[in-house]
Design a protein around this motif. Structure first.
Motif, PDB file in Angstrom:
ATOM      1  N   UNK A 291       0.829  -1.200   0.000  1.00 45.95           N
ATOM      2  CA  UNK A 291       0.000   0.000   0.000  1.00 45.95           C
ATOM      3  C   UNK A 291       0.869   1.257   0.000  1.00 45.95           C
ATOM      4  N   UNK A 292       1.915   1.263   0.808  1.00 46.93           N
ATOM      5  CA  UNK A 292       2.812   2.439   0.852  1.00 46.93           C
ATOM      6  C   UNK A 292       3.570   2.605  -0.466  1.00 46.93           C
ATOM      7  N   UNK A 293       3.896   1.482  -1.097  1.00 47.37           N
ATOM      8  CA  UNK A 293       4.641   1.562  -2.354  1.00 47.37           C
ATOM      9  C   UNK A 293       3.765   2.062  -3.501  1.00 47.37           C
ATOM     10  N   UNK A 294       2.524   1.549  -3.587  1.00 47.27           N
ATOM     11  CA  UNK A 294       1.680   1.862  -4.735  1.00 47.27           C
ATOM     12  C   UNK A 294       0.818   3.100  -4.532  1.00 47.27           C
ATOM     13  N   UNK A 295       0.413   3.356  -3.301  1.00 46.40           N
ATOM     14  CA  UNK A 295      -0.478   4.480  -3.030  1.00 46.40           C
ATOM     15  C   UNK A 295       0.035   5.288  -1.836  1.00 46.40           C
TER      16      UNK A 295
END
Length: 900
Positions: free
Chosen positions: A258-262
């Protein structure tokens, strides 16, 4: 700066309790008792190392109240009095405070305030022994520690009048290691918010300790949150600000993704609170309180719809969590992620409306993703979530929702989930007063296509065409700046109308999915022998622009005398109507004149004479009509003399060795349930099963294929062996005589088994010998060039019709089990079952591995158009007919080796 900090961070409520002189005196004496108990256990014990008498004295001084020391002494007497008779294993009735037990009688005499203080005392005494609680071996007595622990937790689970100060004191004791570190959770969940609110900072500190120590949110089941998760839910209840990192810290698979993509989504206000709310699974149908909480969380998120859609996109690319699975309810996501994913489906429901265009596609994607397993496995990613999506779609109940359910039904293979979808469709159908099948065929979207299968829209002055071809392929068509038809939108259109282009491509994708689902549905009707009334058949099959693209290339039978006689024909347009014509072109039925109540069904070769089957095959091949499913060239499996002799079982496909994973996936795709083989008790053998229904007779049959392990090393299981095929009437345990099985059911069941054997047998692996696989080499040699099954016999018949059309026809010849090829360098024989190759004159084996990048044989194929075994055999034949032009050294080396 210091003053400001003091104003914003209030002291914990327990500091308001000022120990009295009597309390300090009692606390000092009791702390010495604990020190003596520690000494009795020896200085090397964990209790000595973790206990600090000064901290014990501080907590007990604040805990003191008049009457507490006397109550504790009386409790000690009761506990000691029962120890000699019952031993430590007899503590349950005492410590659970059952009615009538001496300890319960004693506790009931106390006022509520003393009960609260007694609970804290029990928790401290359960962790740190006094001399009376040390046994003869210098250990904390199991009896005393268990009684104290269970009595404490029993009291904590009762509704007692805790105040903020005593509750805060309990957590203070827990933070200092004086009690069980999660003891306060039961109490916090039962007190009122005004009692809990002053305690929020200590709860946050507890959360941070749990996270730092790596405690899990869940361990066993989705419905059983661990104390760390329960602490987060308490903070949510109090309205305390939360962050996504509190729930999904670094190292959490889903959190990291989640932190990587959004990255911008992680900090969106309200998102962390929503995720914490979703930790509690709502059950099959969420209750009012859970839904109200969900609405509040969604209302607090700016652009909640956007946030949900982006969260779901992260879910759909989340890989399997390889570690951390302790429970049995989910084996793809970790449990906390599983619950979040499940809750997201219900969140979509809350934000959706019948007029929106985003919720149904999103629910469909989630249902397919969670309702299937990686690589076709029946170990689903989240059956609970897929079932939730199905229920949400059933609640919607619109034609569009039914169409989504039909597409999901075509994709999922696990029986339990399929039954949930069927039940949902049945509920919608009941509301409308029709059957589930009628519901599906009435709600197939037409995408605005005309009868010719096309729709043309104007986009910024440019014509855009959505077309469904006669072969079932769908495409978008555009016009270039010069007016020429092109497959891709012109640059100007992409720039001026990007959203519309995106929507058109999404619609094209949905059209292709509908066509695929309709193909599956039609084949299932062929297998079952379903019949329609003529009026419904015309309206929902021939006239429908989507279903009709498939139905009009299939053969249909019509009966005007209630099934006593049938005529068969291929549909063709005749103005606004349709005519059925036989292979000679003679009209056998016309929709303008046929009675609306006449019966119609898909033609099946098992019900026809061989001559009729031959004529239809020639007709379709000569006119290059590629059917959407294998109908005219469908294999027929009739009862053999050997099966009449064995009577209740068939050995036709026994003693084959299959690639287990491939066979399992293929049978699952065909609706079978395959036993999980493995190196555990009960995993050495088992059945592959499917229920077949003959709609004409109304009988259902359970078909069973026995499979078993064949390798000593079964971690993982690579191969399985086949054995008997048996048929049982639904509801009966004993196998039925094969002569009593419906010919349609027998043929279709045997076809599935033949397909599994033909595709997944190790005999079909051209590299088996070269890899040095010696364990099953005798079987490979026997089966790789053995007798042809019915599947291969049909392939041979098709080849005989196709060979004259090839440019190298003079070099090809069907010879029994083989296609013989005469090349420039030598001659070859290609087996029509396995597609393996022998080189003449010494029958040496030629290994040719398909590259997957070939262009195909370049000739019309009546079936297996997408690269099946027929296409593979023809591609090999065309290559070997010009063997002098082959450039692949791995092939030419084998060919020339025998010539030098």
């Amino acid at each position: 700066m210091t003053g400001s900090t003091t104003e914003t961070i209030a002291a914990p409520p327990f500091t308001s309790i000022v120990p009295s002189p009597a309390g300090r005196a009692w606390a000092g004496r009791t702390a010495e008792e604990f020190a003596s108990g520690i000494d009795a256990m020896g200085r090397s014990s964990w209790a000595y190392r973790s206990t600090m008498p000064a901290q014990v004295e501080e907590v007990l001084g604040r805990l003191y109240a008049p009457g507490l020391p006397e109550l504790i002494e009386e409790c000690d007497r009761v506990i000691r009095a029962h120890a000699p008779d019952r031993g430590w294993q007899g503590y349950t009735g005492i410590s659970s405070l059952d009615r009538g037990t001496p300890l319960r009688v004693l506790v009931d005499r106390c006022d509520d305030d003393l009960r609260v203080r007694l609970a804290v005392w029990f928790l401290v005494n359960a962790r740190h022994p006094r001399p009376v609680a040390v046994d003869g071996q210098g250990r904390h007595s199991d009896y005393f520690s268990s009684v104290h622990r269970r009595a404490a937790f029993t009291l904590c689970r009762r509704t007692l009048p805790w105040d903020s100060a005593l509750l805060s004191l309990l957590l203070h004791a827990q933070a200092r290691g004086l009690t069980d570190e999660h003891a306060h959770i039961d109490v916090c969940e039962r007190v009122e918010d005004h009692v809990l609110a002053p305690y929020a900072r200590q709860l946050h500190e507890y959360r941070a300790r749990c996270q730092e120590r790596g405690y899990r949110l869940f361990t066993w089941e989705p419905d059983e949150p661990e104390p760390r998760a329960r602490g987060l839910l308490l903070l949510l209840r109090l309205g305390t600000p939360l962050a996504v990192d509190h729930l999904l810290p670094e190292g959490d698979l889903f959190g990291d993704l989640l932190r990587e993509r959004e990255p911008s989504l992680v900090t969106r206000p309200g998102l962390a609170e929503l995720l914490v709310h979703l930790l509690v699974p709502p059950g099959a149908r969420p209750g009012g309180a859970w839904r109200e909480g969900l609405r509040r969380r969604l209302a607090a998120i700016p652009e909640a719809e956007d946030a949900l859609r982006r969260l779901v996109e992260v879910v759909l690319c989340t890989p399997r969590a390889e570690e951390g699975h302790f429970g049995s309810s989910t084996a793809y996501f970790l449990i906390h992620v599983h619950n979040i994913v499940n809750g997201l489906a219900w969140a979509v429901r809350e934000l959706a409306s019948e007029a929106d265009t985003w919720s149904l596609p999103l629910l469909e994607r989630v249902a397919v993703f969670t309702g299937t397993g990686p690589g076709g496995s029946k170990l689903l990613r989240s059956e609970r979530t897929a079932s939730a999506c199905v229920r949400i779609l059933a609640e919607r109940g619109t034609d569009e929702a039914v169409a989504v359910l039909a597409r999901v039904r075509a994709r999922v293979k696990k029986k339990t989930l399929s039954k949930v979808i069927d039940r949902a469709l049945g509920e919608i159908a009941d509301r409308l007063g029709i059957t589930g099948e009628q519901l599906l065929e009435r709600t197939v979207p037409d995408f605005g296509l005309g009868r010719d299968g096309t729709r043309t829209d104007q986009l910024g002055g440019h014509p855009v065409t959505l077309a469904l071809a006669a072969d079932g392929s769908a495409a978008l068509g555009f016009a270039s700046a010069k007016g020429r038809p092109v497959a891709n939108p012109p640059a100007a259109l992409r720039t001026s109308h990007p959203d519309e282009i995106k929507a058109l491509r999404a619609e094209l994708k949905e059209l292709r999915q509908v066509v695929a689902a309709e193909r599956v549905r039609l084949e299932e009707f062929l297998i079952q022998g379903r019949a329609w009334d003529a009026a419904s058949w015309v309206r929902y099959y021939l006239d429908h622009p989507v279903t009709g693209a498939l139905a009009r290339r299939l053969l249909w039978e019509v009966s005007a005398d209630d099934g006593r006689t049938w005529v068969c024909g291929l549909p063709g347009a005749d103005g606004d109507h349709w005519r059925l014509a036989d292979p000679d072109g003679t009209e056998v039925a016309h929709t303008a004149t046929v009675d609306g109540g006449a019966r119609v069904r898909l033609w099946h070769p098992v019900r026809s004479r061989p001559e009729t089957v031959r004529r239809w095959r020639e007709h379709l091949t000569d006119r290059e009509i590629a059917q959407p499913l294998k109908q005219a060239y469908r294999e027929i499996y009739l009862l053999t003399p050997a099966e009449e002799a064995t009577r209740v079982y068939s050995n036709r496909y026994a003693a084959h060795i299959l690639k287990y994973g491939q066979a399992k996936a293929l049978l699952n795709e065909r609706g079978w349930s395959v036993h999980q083989l493995g190196g555990w008790h009960g995993g050495e053998d088992g059945p592959a099963e499917r229920v077949h229904t003959d709609r004409e007779s109304g009988a259902s049959w359970r078909v069973t294929l026995d499979i078993a392990l064949v390798d000593d090393d079964c971690d993982p299981v690579r191969h399985c062996g086949t054995d008997q095929v048996r048929f049982q009437r639904a509801g009966e345990r004993e196998p039925a005589p094969l002569t009593e099985v419906s010919p349609l059911v027998l043929s279709e069941a045997m076809r599935d088994v033949d397909l599994a054997v033909g595709v997944s047998s190790i005999a079909a692996d051209p590299q088996w010998v070269d890899r040095g696989e010696s364990a099953h080499l005798p079987y490979w040699r026997r089966a790789a060039f053995g007798e042809l099954t019915e599947n291969a016999v049909v392939r041979r018949e098709a080849l005989a019709r196709l060979l004259p059309r090839l440019r190298v026809a003079d070099r090809l010849e069907v010879d029994g089990r083989f296609l013989r090829v005469r090349g420039d360098l030598r001659s070859y024989r290609i087996h029509l079952g396995s597609a393996n190759i022998l080189m003449e004159p010494d029958d040496s084996y030629l290994c040719v591995v398909p590259s997957g990048r070939g262009r195909g044989p370049g000739v019309f194929l009546p079936f297996e158009q997408d690269g099946g075994r027929l296409a593979l055999i023809l591609s090999k034949a065309l290559m070997l007919a010009e063997d002098s032009a082959i450039e692949d050294a791995s092939i030419t080396g084998q060919i020339r080796r025998g010539l030098e």
